[in-house]
Design a protein around this motif. Sequence first.
Motif, PDB file in Angstrom:
ATOM      1  N   UNK A 304       0.752  -1.232  -0.324  1.00  0.00           N
ATOM      2  CA  UNK A 304      -0.039  -0.232  -0.115  1.00  0.00           C
ATOM      3  C   UNK A 304       0.919   1.305  -0.127  1.00  0.00           C
ATOM      4  N   UNK A 305       1.592   1.467  -1.117  1.00  0.00           N
ATOM      5  CA  UNK A 305       2.464   2.766  -0.943  1.00  0.00           C
ATOM      6  C   UNK A 305       1.977   4.106  -1.046  1.00  0.00           C
ATOM      7  N   UNK A 306       0.850   4.197  -1.313  1.00  0.00           N
ATOM      8  CA  UNK A 306       0.091   5.285  -1.203  1.00  0.00           C
ATOM      9  C   UNK A 306      -0.562   5.711   0.187  1.00  0.00           C
ATOM     10  N   UNK A 307      -0.543   4.746   0.872  1.00  0.00           N
ATOM     11  CA  UNK A 307      -1.087   4.734   2.576  1.00  0.00           C
ATOM     12  C   UNK A 307      -0.089   4.845   3.404  1.00  0.00           C
ATOM     13  N   UNK A 308      -0.113   6.111   4.120  1.00  0.00           N
ATOM     14  CA  UNK A 308       0.924   6.491   5.159  1.00  0.00           C
ATOM     15  C   UNK A 308       0.286   6.418   6.523  1.00  0.00           C
ATOM     16  N   UNK A 309       1.098   6.439   7.398  1.00  0.00           N
ATOM     17  CA  UNK A 309       0.789   6.935   8.874  1.00  0.00           C
ATOM     18  C   UNK A 309      -0.059   5.981   9.626  1.00  0.00           C
ATOM     19  N   UNK A 310      -0.012   4.526   9.425  1.00  0.00           N
ATOM     20  CA  UNK A 310      -0.557   3.537  10.075  1.00  0.00           C
ATOM     21  C   UNK A 310       0.372   2.896  11.174  1.00  0.00           C
ATOM     22  N   UNK A 311       1.426   3.307  11.391  1.00  0.00           N
ATOM     23  CA  UNK A 311       2.299   2.417  12.308  1.00  0.00           C
ATOM     24  C   UNK A 311       1.612   2.418  13.744  1.00  0.00           C
ATOM     25  N   UNK A 312       1.111   3.433  14.188  1.00  0.00           N
ATOM     26  CA  UNK A 312       0.553   3.692  15.393  1.00  0.00           C
ATOM     27  C   UNK A 312      -0.537   2.438  15.686  1.00  0.00           C
ATOM     28  N   UNK A 313      -1.226   2.009  14.443  1.00  0.00           N
ATOM     29  CA  UNK A 313      -2.467   1.099  14.570  1.00  0.00           C
ATOM     30  C   UNK A 313      -1.620  -0.448  14.602  1.00  0.00           C
ATOM     31  N   UNK A 314      -0.551  -0.381  13.914  1.00  0.00           N
ATOM     32  CA  UNK A 314       0.106  -1.857  14.152  1.00  0.00           C
ATOM     33  C   UNK A 314       0.587  -1.941  15.609  1.00  0.00           C
ATOM     34  N   UNK A 315       1.376  -0.965  16.102  1.00  0.00           N
ATOM     35  CA  UNK A 315       1.828  -1.009  17.475  1.00  0.00           C
ATOM     36  C   UNK A 315       0.681  -1.280  18.582  1.00  0.00           C
ATOM     37  N   UNK A 316      -0.464  -0.307  18.278  1.00  0.00           N
ATOM     38  CA  UNK A 316      -1.521  -0.342  19.390  1.00  0.00           C
ATOM     39  C   UNK A 316      -2.281  -1.698  19.628  1.00  0.00           C
ATOM     40  N   UNK A 317      -2.402  -2.217  18.383  1.00  0.00           N
ATOM     41  CA  UNK A 317      -3.078  -3.594  18.468  1.00  0.00           C
ATOM     42  C   UNK A 317      -2.280  -4.762  19.277  1.00  0.00           C
ATOM     43  N   UNK A 318      -0.682  -4.409  18.988  1.00  0.00           N
ATOM     44  CA  UNK A 318       0.246  -5.323  19.651  1.00  0.00           C
ATOM     45  C   UNK A 318       0.081  -5.147  20.967  1.00  0.00           C
ATOM     46  N   UNK A 319       0.166  -3.878  21.455  1.00  0.00           N
ATOM     47  CA  UNK A 319      -0.065  -3.371  22.774  1.00  0.00           C
ATOM     48  C   UNK A 319      -1.209  -4.035  23.408  1.00  0.00           C
ATOM     49  N   UNK A 320      -2.490  -3.921  22.669  1.00  0.00           N
ATOM     50  CA  UNK A 320      -3.824  -4.313  23.216  1.00  0.00           C
ATOM     51  C   UNK A 320      -3.754  -5.890  23.408  1.00  0.00           C
ATOM     52  N   UNK A 321      -3.264  -6.542  22.407  1.00  0.00           N
ATOM     53  CA  UNK A 321      -3.209  -8.002  22.831  1.00  0.00           C
ATOM     54  C   UNK A 321      -2.277  -8.470  23.946  1.00  0.00           C
ATOM     55  N   UNK A 322      -1.346  -7.544  24.365  1.00  0.00           N
ATOM     56  CA  UNK A 322      -0.331  -7.743  25.355  1.00  0.00           C
ATOM     57  C   UNK A 322      -1.096  -7.613  26.797  1.00  0.00           C
TER      58      UNK A 322
END
Length: 415
Positions: A304-322
Amino acid sequence: IMFSTPFAIISYFLIWFVPDISTGQVMWYLVFYCAFQTLVTCFHVPYSALTMFISREQSERDSATAYRMTVEVLGTVLGTAIQGQIVGKVDTPCIGSPFFFGLTNSSVAMEELNMTHDTESLTDTRNAYMIAAGVIGGLYILCAFILVLGVKEKRESSELQSDEPVSFFQGLKLVMNHGPYIRLIAGFLFTSLAFMLLEGNFALFCTYTLGFRNEFQNILLAIMLSATLTIPFWQWFLTRFGKKTAVYVGISSAIPFLIAVVLLDSNLIITYTVAVIAGISVAAAFLLPWSMLPDVIDDFKLQHPSSHGHEAIFFSFYVFFTKFTAGVSLGISTLSLDFAGYQTRGCSQPGQVNFTLKMLVSAVPVGLILLSLVLFKLYPINEEKRRKNKKALQDLREESNSSSESDNTELASIV
């Protein structure tokens, strides 16, 4: 991070404070525990996501993750040492089994015993917990202060500068439809649950099943120290042999020792030995899933080269599952022990409780680890795929930079 820290400290301190009220104590602890977990999440999500904001290079992010997890485990060691040593120095008397007194009604027995227990010792215990909470709260403030002043955010590294604002729900849909992320987070979920069950029940297991009532805090400290010291080894191992291989070797190495601690006779030297060796697997469980997450984000950027700024979503769900696994493990442990007849502050426990504790620190974690290894096997980003993604991202950035330079040159000529 800056605004959540003061309120998190207050909430944490009030968790350990015993209010002088006759009713409503359950609601008191529920409110402040939930508030503390929420405020810690406000810290943990941006703190974890900063990995993607300090460098574009995979090797530098892997190194930063290794340093971060080393210090995170070291912080766990420090917290274990502070809490365990301060509270452990207070001699809290246990309550004998009501069966020893020939009482058939256990609730009546416990009530009578509670009325006659040593109130002075209980006061000392309360004070010890408050002192420990104050020390840990002070460390929390110090670390947050260092983080806010010492870490420089490089927003261009995460390619957040886009013409269109990022839609959270659209980004969430894209992230949750990314196959490698779903497989990685599923493996991470079961691995975390396995080690959360082990961590949450190991103190009771040492106290009642192994009979080391006065040693459990030192045994936990040995596990966490071992984990801290071996994280650099796993960082070298994943660099040398690849991350998927490191996951298989590191996490599966806990299995024989989880079985051994249950099957072998109660022996303090053997227990310490098993604890130190088990800490090696704990280090792998801490480090490796987090080190694989930036690779998933790179793979997502290529798709998805045109879609930026989703890093926090990846990390937030990692934290959520922790946090989700922590809650699930707590629920499983509490319900299982209650069903087995666990006696709060008892000097000894029924045979069913000892059997349940063996299941919670051995059989169940082993089964969850095996399931997580199957899920990690399905994770598609191996070392070859990771190298291809790295080269493709570099080409994409070079193309973007050259395009940007040509646009600037054209604009200058027009001016």
